[in-house]
Design a protein around this motif. Sequence first.
Motif, mmCIF file in Angstrom:
data_model
loop_
_atom_site.group_PDB
_atom_site.id
_atom_site.type_symbol
_atom_site.label_atom_id
_atom_site.label_comp_id
_atom_site.label_asym_id
_atom_site.label_seq_id
_atom_site.Cartn_x
_atom_site.Cartn_y
_atom_site.Cartn_z
ATOM 1 N N TRP A 27 0.834 -1.191 0.000
ATOM 2 C CA TRP A 27 0.000 0.000 0.000
ATOM 3 C C TRP A 27 0.867 1.239 0.000
ATOM 4 N N ASN A 28 0.282 2.331 -0.416
ATOM 5 C CA ASN A 28 0.956 3.622 -0.384
ATOM 6 C C ASN A 28 0.394 4.405 0.810
ATOM 7 N N PRO A 29 1.230 4.784 1.764
ATOM 8 C CA PRO A 29 0.757 5.508 2.950
ATOM 9 C C PRO A 29 -0.063 6.758 2.631
ATOM 10 N N ARG A 30 0.156 7.335 1.455
ATOM 11 C CA ARG A 30 -0.614 8.524 1.072
ATOM 12 C C ARG A 30 -2.084 8.187 0.817
ATOM 13 N N MET A 31 -2.392 6.903 0.699
ATOM 14 C CA MET A 31 -3.781 6.479 0.504
ATOM 15 C C MET A 31 -4.543 6.352 1.821
ATOM 16 N N GLU A 32 -3.883 6.582 2.930
ATOM 17 C CA GLU A 32 -4.521 6.392 4.240
ATOM 18 C C GLU A 32 -5.850 7.129 4.387
ATOM 19 N N PRO A 33 -5.961 8.389 3.933
ATOM 20 C CA PRO A 33 -7.245 9.096 4.079
ATOM 21 C C PRO A 33 -8.401 8.450 3.307
ATOM 22 N N TYR A 34 -8.077 7.582 2.347
ATOM 23 C CA TYR A 34 -9.108 6.975 1.510
ATOM 24 C C TYR A 34 -9.421 5.534 1.917
ATOM 25 N N ILE A 35 -8.805 5.076 2.998
ATOM 26 C CA ILE A 35 -8.984 3.704 3.456
ATOM 27 C C ILE A 35 -9.800 3.691 4.746
ATOM 28 N N SER A 36 -10.829 2.847 4.773
ATOM 29 C CA SER A 36 -11.708 2.807 5.947
ATOM 30 C C SER A 36 -11.348 1.695 6.926
ATOM 31 N N GLY A 37 -10.559 0.720 6.488
ATOM 32 C CA GLY A 37 -10.195 -0.365 7.396
ATOM 33 C C GLY A 37 -9.489 -1.496 6.685
ATOM 34 N N LYS A 38 -9.411 -2.631 7.393
ATOM 35 C CA LYS A 38 -8.754 -3.820 6.847
ATOM 36 C C LYS A 38 -9.682 -5.020 7.013
ATOM 37 N N ARG A 39 -9.546 -5.973 6.087
ATOM 38 C CA ARG A 39 -10.306 -7.210 6.195
ATOM 39 C C ARG A 39 -9.495 -8.343 5.596
ATOM 40 N N LYS A 40 -9.155 -9.319 6.427
ATOM 41 C CA LYS A 40 -8.387 -10.487 5.988
ATOM 42 C C LYS A 40 -7.125 -10.092 5.223
ATOM 43 N N GLY A 41 -6.409 -9.118 5.787
ATOM 44 C CA GLY A 41 -5.142 -8.698 5.199
ATOM 45 C C GLY A 41 -5.265 -7.817 3.984
ATOM 46 N N ILE A 42 -6.481 -7.323 3.704
ATOM 47 C CA ILE A 42 -6.708 -6.454 2.541
ATOM 48 C C ILE A 42 -7.272 -5.115 3.007
ATOM 49 N N HIS A 43 -6.755 -4.042 2.448
ATOM 50 C CA HIS A 43 -7.293 -2.725 2.761
ATOM 51 C C HIS A 43 -8.660 -2.540 2.100
ATOM 52 N N ILE A 44 -9.540 -1.852 2.819
ATOM 53 C CA ILE A 44 -10.885 -1.565 2.322
ATOM 54 C C ILE A 44 -11.002 -0.062 2.055
ATOM 55 N N THR A 45 -11.388 0.264 0.842
ATOM 56 C CA THR A 45 -11.516 1.669 0.448
ATOM 57 C C THR A 45 -12.797 2.274 1.026
ATOM 58 N N ASN A 46 -12.696 3.530 1.419
ATOM 59 C CA ASN A 46 -13.842 4.272 1.953
ATOM 60 C C ASN A 46 -14.748 4.688 0.782
ATOM 61 N N LEU A 47 -15.862 3.985 0.632
ATOM 62 C CA LEU A 47 -16.728 4.223 -0.532
ATOM 63 C C LEU A 47 -17.441 5.570 -0.494
ATOM 64 N N THR A 48 -17.581 6.135 0.692
ATOM 65 C CA THR A 48 -18.173 7.477 0.783
ATOM 66 C C THR A 48 -17.295 8.489 0.061
ATOM 67 N N ARG A 49 -15.989 8.339 0.234
ATOM 68 C CA ARG A 49 -15.053 9.233 -0.451
ATOM 69 C C ARG A 49 -14.997 8.914 -1.951
ATOM 70 N N THR A 50 -15.110 7.629 -2.271
ATOM 71 C CA THR A 50 -15.148 7.251 -3.692
ATOM 72 C C THR A 50 -16.331 7.916 -4.381
ATOM 73 N N ALA A 51 -17.499 7.852 -3.740
ATOM 74 C CA ALA A 51 -18.708 8.457 -4.308
ATOM 75 C C ALA A 51 -18.521 9.959 -4.499
ATOM 76 N N ARG A 52 -17.885 10.587 -3.537
ATOM 77 C CA ARG A 52 -17.676 12.041 -3.615
ATOM 78 C C ARG A 52 -16.790 12.403 -4.806
#
Length: 231
Positions: A27-52
């Motif tokens: 992962w790129n640490p600069r993506m932290e504001p766009y990540i909402s959490g982790k699941r089974k070793g995979i980052h989960i993107t914040n879909l609210t920000r994606t929609a925006r």
Amino acid sequence: MTRRYWNINLEEMMEAGVHFGHSTRKWNPRMEPYISGKRKGIHITNLTRTARFLSEACELVFDASSRRKQFLIVGTKNKVADLVSWAAMRARCHYVNKKWLGGMLTNWSTTETRLHKFRNLRMEQRAGKLNHLPKKDAAMFKRQLSHLETYLGGIKYMKALPDIVIILDQQEEYTALRECIVLGIPTICLIDTNCDPDFADISIPANDDAIASIRLVLNKLVFAICEGRSF
């Protein structure tokens, strides 16, 4: 809230797997504001920000399209090649869906020369020139035309640099992105959790590996472009 309603909803994005990122190790640490959490070793993107950001991108392409601006869609991975050409033809955009030729934009004079040659060869083919060539020369003519069609077919009607470039994979299309940055061409870019959100003018956090995710984002942008063209 945008000025228009682009029918972007979280449930639809979840069904398309837009929220699935890469392994937490990649992962790129600069993506932290766009990540909402982790699941089974995979980052989960914040879909609210994606929609925006997807809404902002739709707004941008709608306005640009209504002002008859030109778009270039770039996606050269095999699995998206057909999707890219279909979307571009639907929205009357230029596209690159095979290999990006280095300098395609930054060395535009050379690209123009290649396009001129390509158009001339196509005219000669239509005029029946192949019927009058020796077998060896005809075979060479066909190979040359096929090569140009493969790499320049999606931009054969492009007469100048595009006004906006849509990039479907930042990592895969990094050369294209850098050329846009050098030339100051605005970009809209899908960014997965291993990308740098600061490179594009509008970065849309989304899974750039799943075809369903890419299709959803691209369909929204294409719809907005088509709506703009109708004004």
